[in-house]
Design an enzyme around this catalytic site. Structure first.
Site, PDB file in Angstrom:
ATOM      1  N   ASP A  60      70.619  -6.168  93.908  1.00 25.02           N
ATOM      2  CA  ASP A  60      70.530  -5.559  92.578  1.00 25.02           C
ATOM      3  C   ASP A  60      69.117  -5.685  92.014  1.00 25.02           C
ATOM      4  OD1 ASP A  60      71.486  -4.241  90.370  1.00 25.02           O
ATOM      5  OD2 ASP A  60      72.428  -6.003  89.468  1.00 25.02           O
ATOM      6  N   ASN A 108      78.937   3.499  91.676  1.00 30.43           N
ATOM      7  CA  ASN A 108      77.593   4.087  91.705  1.00 30.43           C
ATOM      8  C   ASN A 108      77.634   5.620  91.851  1.00 30.43           C
ATOM      9  OD1 ASN A 108      76.124   1.273  93.530  1.00 30.43           O
ATOM     10  ND2 ASN A 108      76.212   1.633  91.332  1.00 30.43           N
TER      11      ASN A 108
END
Ligand code: IPE
Ligand code: IPE
Ligand code: MG
Length: 252
Positions: free
Chosen positions: A19, A67
């Site tokens: 991330d 996502n």
């Protein structure tokens, strides 16, 4: 490579929530995709180090089910990047005898990604040194629901009985069937959450969070995570005294 004492106890399976690509780019006034591009370099170095150290399975959370809801341009750039990565890494995976696998709802990926993935998975499938497992279009909750449906179908068809269902059978219906559970889950960029990652499998994983953004995650950061793991006492619900005793962790 000099391996320190803490690295003597290496995890078999490391899973990483990669991330912070967007923040890495934003802090430099760059478009988000530049952060994803830089992130690919971190992937390369982590895969190499994992292989050198002898880690058996490395799972990388590359694209979650959620996502898909990102801006269309970003999703499409990520898919292009994935194709580029698979094309450029094939020789390296073959040279290092690494098998590529995927977990997730990969049917949802664009055809150009699916074709490359199938090719890379099949060409590397004989490799035995390490498994590089890419989580793509992956969501832990839907993976669990999918497993429940598979088992319900087997029950309805009479193949198994309700009483046959246990944790082992259930785990065998997850995308990760046959792989050991992750021992260590690393998350970069400081967020302290699982974001729908390996919800069933990470039940007893050690969690390591670093504030380093993924594109900056270098070999030293990985070694620091592994060293920290080596110092953790994994108790699996037992007492420290039980763990120190002669029958330590039997059957676990
Ligand atoms: C991780 O970086 C990569 C993917 C989720 C594909 P992010 O893109 O989430 O980066 P931040 O969290 O916005 O910084
Ligand atoms: C998790 O990161 C997914 C991947 C690393 C692929 P996200 O950036 O999507 O997670 P949230 O939104 O911060 O929870
Ligand atoms: Mg993020």
């Amino acid at each position: 490579m000099a391996i320190s004492k803490d690295l003597a106890r290496l995890p078999k399976h490391v899973a990483i929530i990669m991330d912070g690509n967007g923040r890495w780019a934003k802090s430099r006034g760059l478009p988000r995709i530049m952060g994803h591009r830089e992130g690919v370099k971190a992937v390369r170095s982590v895969v190499r180090l994992a292989r050198e150290l002898g880690i058996q399975v490395l799972t990388l959370y590359a694209f979650s089910q959620e996502n898909w809801n990102r801006p269309r341009d970003e999703v499409s750039a990520l898919m292009d990047l994935l194709v580029d990565y698979l094309e450029s890494e094939l020789a390296e995976l073959l040279g290092n005898r690494i098998a590529l696998r995927t977990i997730g709802d990969t049917d949802r990926l664009p055809d150009k990604v699916k074709i490359r993935l199938m090719e890379t998975v099949s060409k590397t499938s004989v490799n035995k040194e390490m498994i590089l497992n890419l989580a793509l279009s992956y969501g832990g909750r839907s993976e669990i629901v999918r497993a429940a449906k598979i088992l319900a179908g087997r029950c309805l068809s009479g193949e198994i009985k309700l009483s046959d269902i246990d944790e082992r059978l259930f785990a065998g219906c997850l995308y990760t069937a046959g792989l050991p559970d992750p021992d260590l889950v690393i998350r970069t960029s400081g967020e302290e959450r699982l974001s729908n990652f390996l919800l069933f499998q990470a039940a007893y994983a050690e969690i390591y969070v670093t504030s380093t953004l993924w594109p900056d995650f270098a070999k030293d950061d990985f070694l620091a995570a592994l060293s920290e793991y080596g110092k953790r006492e994994r108790k699996f619900g037992l007492t420290a005294e039980q763990l120190a005793g002669p029958c330590t962790g039997k059957g676990l």
